[in-house]
Enzyme design. Structure first.
Site, PDB file in Angstrom:
ATOM      1  N   THR A 231     184.752  84.104   2.211  1.00 51.93           N
ATOM      2  CA  THR A 231     183.797  83.473   3.108  1.00 51.93           C
ATOM      3  C   THR A 231     184.551  82.546   4.048  1.00 51.93           C
ATOM      4  O   THR A 231     185.727  82.249   3.834  1.00 51.93           O
ATOM      5  CB  THR A 231     182.718  82.713   2.298  1.00 51.93           C
ATOM      6  N   CYS A 232     183.867  82.085   5.109  1.00 52.79           N
ATOM      7  CA  CYS A 232     184.490  81.170   6.085  1.00 52.79           C
ATOM      8  C   CYS A 232     183.368  80.514   6.863  1.00 52.79           C
ATOM      9  O   CYS A 232     182.325  80.187   6.305  1.00 52.79           O
ATOM     10  CB  CYS A 232     185.473  81.926   6.976  1.00 52.79           C
ATOM     11  N   GLY A 233     183.551  80.308   8.155  1.00 50.95           N
ATOM     12  CA  GLY A 233     182.507  79.711   8.968  1.00 50.95           C
ATOM     13  C   GLY A 233     181.481  80.716   9.463  1.00 50.95           C
ATOM     14  O   GLY A 233     180.278  80.464   9.409  1.00 50.95           O
ATOM     15  N   TRP A 260     179.406  80.479   6.087  1.00 55.39           N
ATOM     16  CA  TRP A 260     178.812  79.146   6.080  1.00 55.39           C
ATOM     17  C   TRP A 260     177.726  78.976   7.141  1.00 55.39           C
ATOM     18  O   TRP A 260     176.820  78.145   6.999  1.00 55.39           O
ATOM     19  CB  TRP A 260     179.894  78.084   6.253  1.00 55.39           C
TER      20      TRP A 260
END
Length: 276
Positions: A231-233, A260
């Site tokens: 996952t990330c932004g 996110w």
């Protein structure tokens, strides 16, 4: 049809094949890098900020439908027989996202240019400001479920002791010490996830670390758990981690498509943790 390309190629590999009529070079740069003045000769725009994000979603960079993806790839002149090389003007940033999307749509004839446009230029290869014409292709989307996953799948992964959830954002964003670049989002991280900033998998000049180093860093972050979700932004740099996992033959990595931007929305009741 020629053999599959290796997933990660260097500038000399691409330069040797630039005149191949079955080669398609795609520029997957995002943000300010999307407007770089120069490009690799013949490169075509893989528009992650626009046409190749889901127009029906209020989240950035989410995967479009199979029909929309197929239409856009055909418009870019990609054929089922094509060999595709994706790069970005930042080095390694958004090109693994383009590669991951192609793979999720069943296309295996793709590679990432290690170091992107900076490495290409550093090696002395030509760049241009010209856009060359190309004809439509016959690309066929064949979706592979499980490579891009939603919040429900991620919530189940967080409760699964055999699955590691790795967060590619900076450690400061992970802990909540730094604000999100999208100011409406909450600070913090998914409970039970592990911080592995994507920069820790790259050299200072924006290339992937050697395979033994990638393997060691992923092994430490996953604690040898057999399944992996990244996952990330907004689902872009998460693909840097997932692509590294693919390079090191980690079984079945998956990417949280909304990341996110989805989980951190204030209107959801999804749990958020701050601190280490």
């Amino acid at each position: 049809m020629t053999a599959l390309p290796p997933p990660l190629v260097d500038p000399s590999w691409l330069a040797d094949r630039l005149a191949d009529p079955d080669l398609v070079v795609l520029d997957a740069s995002v943000g300010a890098h999307r407007h770089a003045a120069h490009r690799i000769p013949g490169a075509r725009p893989f528009d992650l900020d626009g046409a190749l994000s889901d127009p029906a979603s209020d989240l950035p960079h989410t995967m479009p439908s199979a029909a929309d993806f197929q239409r856009e790839l055909r418009a870019l002149g990609v054929h089922d027989r094509s060999t595709v090389v994706v790069y970005d003007a930042a080095g390694i940033y958004s090109s693994p996202r383009a590669w991951w999307m192609l793979r999720a749509m069943g296309f295996d004839r793709a590679a990432v240019l290690n170091g992107g446009l900076p490495a290409w230029q550093a090696a002395g290869h030509p760049v241009t400001t010209d856009e060359l014409p190309y004809s439509p292709g016959d690309f066929t989307a064949r979706p592979r479920p499980g490579l891009l996953v939603d919040r429900d799948t991620v919530a189940a992964a967080l409760a699964d002791p055999d699955t590691a959830v790795l967060d590619a954002r900076s450690h400061e964003r992970f802990t909540g010490a730094a604000p999100e670049p999208r100011p409406h989002l909450r600070r913090g991280h998914l409970p039970g996830s592990t911080s592995l900033p994507f920069t820790e998998l790259l050299t200072p000049d924006g290339r992937y670390l050697p395979l033994p180093d990638l393997r060691a860093r992923l092994a430490a972050a996953t604690a040898a758990r057999p399944r992996l979700v990244t996952t990330c932004g907004s689902g872009v740099t998460a693909c840097i981690l997932a692509f590294a996992a693919h390079l090191t033959t980690h079984p079945a990595p998956a990417v949280y498509d909304g990341s996110w931007s989805d989980w951190g929305r204030p209107e959801t009741d999804l749990p958020v943790t701050t601190g280490p």
